[in-house]
Scaffold this motif. Structure first.
Motif, mmCIF file in Angstrom:
data_model
loop_
_atom_site.group_PDB
_atom_site.id
_atom_site.type_symbol
_atom_site.label_atom_id
_atom_site.label_comp_id
_atom_site.label_asym_id
_atom_site.label_seq_id
_atom_site.Cartn_x
_atom_site.Cartn_y
_atom_site.Cartn_z
ATOM 1 N N LYS A 3 0.832 -1.205 0.000
ATOM 2 C CA LYS A 3 0.000 0.000 0.000
ATOM 3 C C LYS A 3 0.868 1.258 0.000
ATOM 4 O O LYS A 3 0.521 2.273 -0.618
ATOM 5 C CB LYS A 3 -0.931 0.003 1.212
ATOM 6 C CG LYS A 3 -1.971 1.122 1.172
ATOM 7 C CD LYS A 3 -2.923 1.016 2.337
ATOM 8 C CE LYS A 3 -4.046 2.023 2.215
ATOM 9 N NZ LYS A 3 -3.540 3.416 2.123
ATOM 10 N N ASP A 7 0.335 4.052 -2.784
ATOM 11 C CA ASP A 7 -0.047 5.414 -2.402
ATOM 12 C C ASP A 7 0.987 6.427 -2.886
ATOM 13 O O ASP A 7 0.638 7.510 -3.367
ATOM 14 C CB ASP A 7 -0.209 5.520 -0.888
ATOM 15 C CG ASP A 7 -1.437 4.778 -0.386
ATOM 16 O OD1 ASP A 7 -2.278 4.415 -1.216
ATOM 17 O OD2 ASP A 7 -1.541 4.563 0.834
ATOM 18 N N ARG A 11 0.364 9.483 -5.769
ATOM 19 C CA ARG A 11 0.644 10.896 -5.496
ATOM 20 C C ARG A 11 1.642 11.454 -6.505
ATOM 21 O O ARG A 11 1.497 12.573 -6.996
ATOM 22 C CB ARG A 11 1.202 11.044 -4.085
ATOM 23 C CG ARG A 11 0.172 10.876 -2.977
ATOM 24 C CD ARG A 11 0.824 11.124 -1.642
ATOM 25 N NE ARG A 11 -0.138 11.094 -0.552
ATOM 26 C CZ ARG A 11 0.036 10.444 0.572
ATOM 27 N NH1 ARG A 11 1.127 9.746 0.765
ATOM 28 N NH2 ARG A 11 -0.864 10.480 1.526
#
Length: 327
Positions: A3, A7, A11
């Motif tokens: 994760k 993530d 971004r």
């Protein structure tokens, strides 16, 4: 851990989507990022770009993979078909492998009947970052790709990370420093390399702390740590401390009940302090328990909790705990 990779990549891509589109699909022009969740099924793609190629709209679907997945090609096909069905546009799917694994999807995916007749051929892009030379990334001139340099074939070298920092600083894209530090930290395993990395990025500490990326990561870390601490504190402190305090207060009178309530508050705050430490600085868990147990008044723990919540680095949190011991 997967994760964290996902993530961070999401971004990074959202900061410079055109750079990733240009890298993966030459001459395509980025239009917008589409919702990740695909309708009619509980599926969420990593990134779906709406792009313009030869003056016609299409979609570029990107999945990033940091661990083994033997069904990767089949997942790409599923997302591809769902995206076509939903947006009525041709879709090119791509899987970006961030680190080397045992199982790598190969294009095309073909299904054949027992007699050899082909019934499906699905073509997709495969990018294995550990096979890409760092120079290939820098030569694109796409600054948004620079934080990927530590993940390339020769990216774990100090010289490559220096090039990454220099190019980002020259382009004045300071937010990218945070992502570059994250990826470098994920690939540099040796203690000496990690110490060098900390020293190198410490030179840009002021710039990093002003970056919205850094502030967002700190904010999310604090929120998660506080939430975890509150949940643990509420569960251990209120359920146990309050229940015990109420029962004993009713039995022994108001005076003893007040004392129990004070102890309950203290226990709840101890649990919250330990929960925040576990969420943000797990390596200080034992020290936090030892120091928090020394507190007599809830007010002392409230002051400690505030200092821990505001700490940006492990050493700041450690200092707050040690100062609490001396108070």
């Amino acid at each position: 851990m997967a994760k964290l990779w996902d993530d961070t990549m999401k971004r990074l891509i959202s900061a410079h989507p055109q750079h990733f589109v240009s890298w993966l699909l030459k001459d395509a022009q980025f239009m917008q990022l589409l919702p990740q969740e695909l309708k009619n099924k509980t599926r969420e793609a990593d990134v779906i770009f709406q792009v313009l190629l030869n003056e016609a709209e299409m979609l570029l679907h990107l999945e990033f993979q940091s661990s083994d997945d033997s069904n990767m090609a089949l997942r790409l096909l599923e997302y591809n078909v769902l995206a076509i069905s939903e947006y009525k546009r041709p879709v090119l799917s791509c899987v970006l492998y961030l680190r080397k694994g045992q199982t790598i999807a190969e294009s095309p995916l073909e299904w054949r009947l027992p007699n050899g007749q082909a019934v499906l051929t699905f073509t997709f892009l495969v990018v294995k970052l550990w096979e890409v030379a760092a120079e290939e990334i820098t030569q694109t001139g796409l600054v948004g790709l620079l934080p990927l340099l530590p993940l390339t074939r020769d990216g774990a070298r100090h010289e490559v990370i220096e090039v990454m920092i220099e190019h980002i600083m020259a382009a004045k894209q300071f937010n990218l420093l945070t992502w570059g530090e994250i990826f470098a930290g994920l690939v540099l395993k040796d203690v000496h390399d990690q110490e060098w990395l900390k020293r190198r990025f410490a030179m840009h500490k002021d710039i990093l702390e002003e970056s919205w990326v850094y502030q967002e990561i700190v904010r999310e870390g604090l929120e998660k740590g506080m939430q975890k601490g509150i949940e643990q504190g509420m569960q251990k402190g209120i359920e146990q401390g309050m229940q015990k305090g109420i029962e004993q207060g009713m039995q022994k009178g108001i005076e003893q009940g007040v004392e129990q309530e004070r102890r309950r508050q203290r226990q709840a705050l101890v649990s919250i302090v330990q929960g925040v430490i576990q969420g943000r600085f797990p390596e200080l868990s034992d020290l936090a328990k030892e120091q928090a147990d020394k507190a007599i008044e809830p007010a002392q723990l409230q002051e400690l909790l505030l200092k821990i919540g505001l700490a940006k680095e492990t050493e700041e949190a450690r200092q707050a705990l040690m100062e609490f011991s001396d108070a």
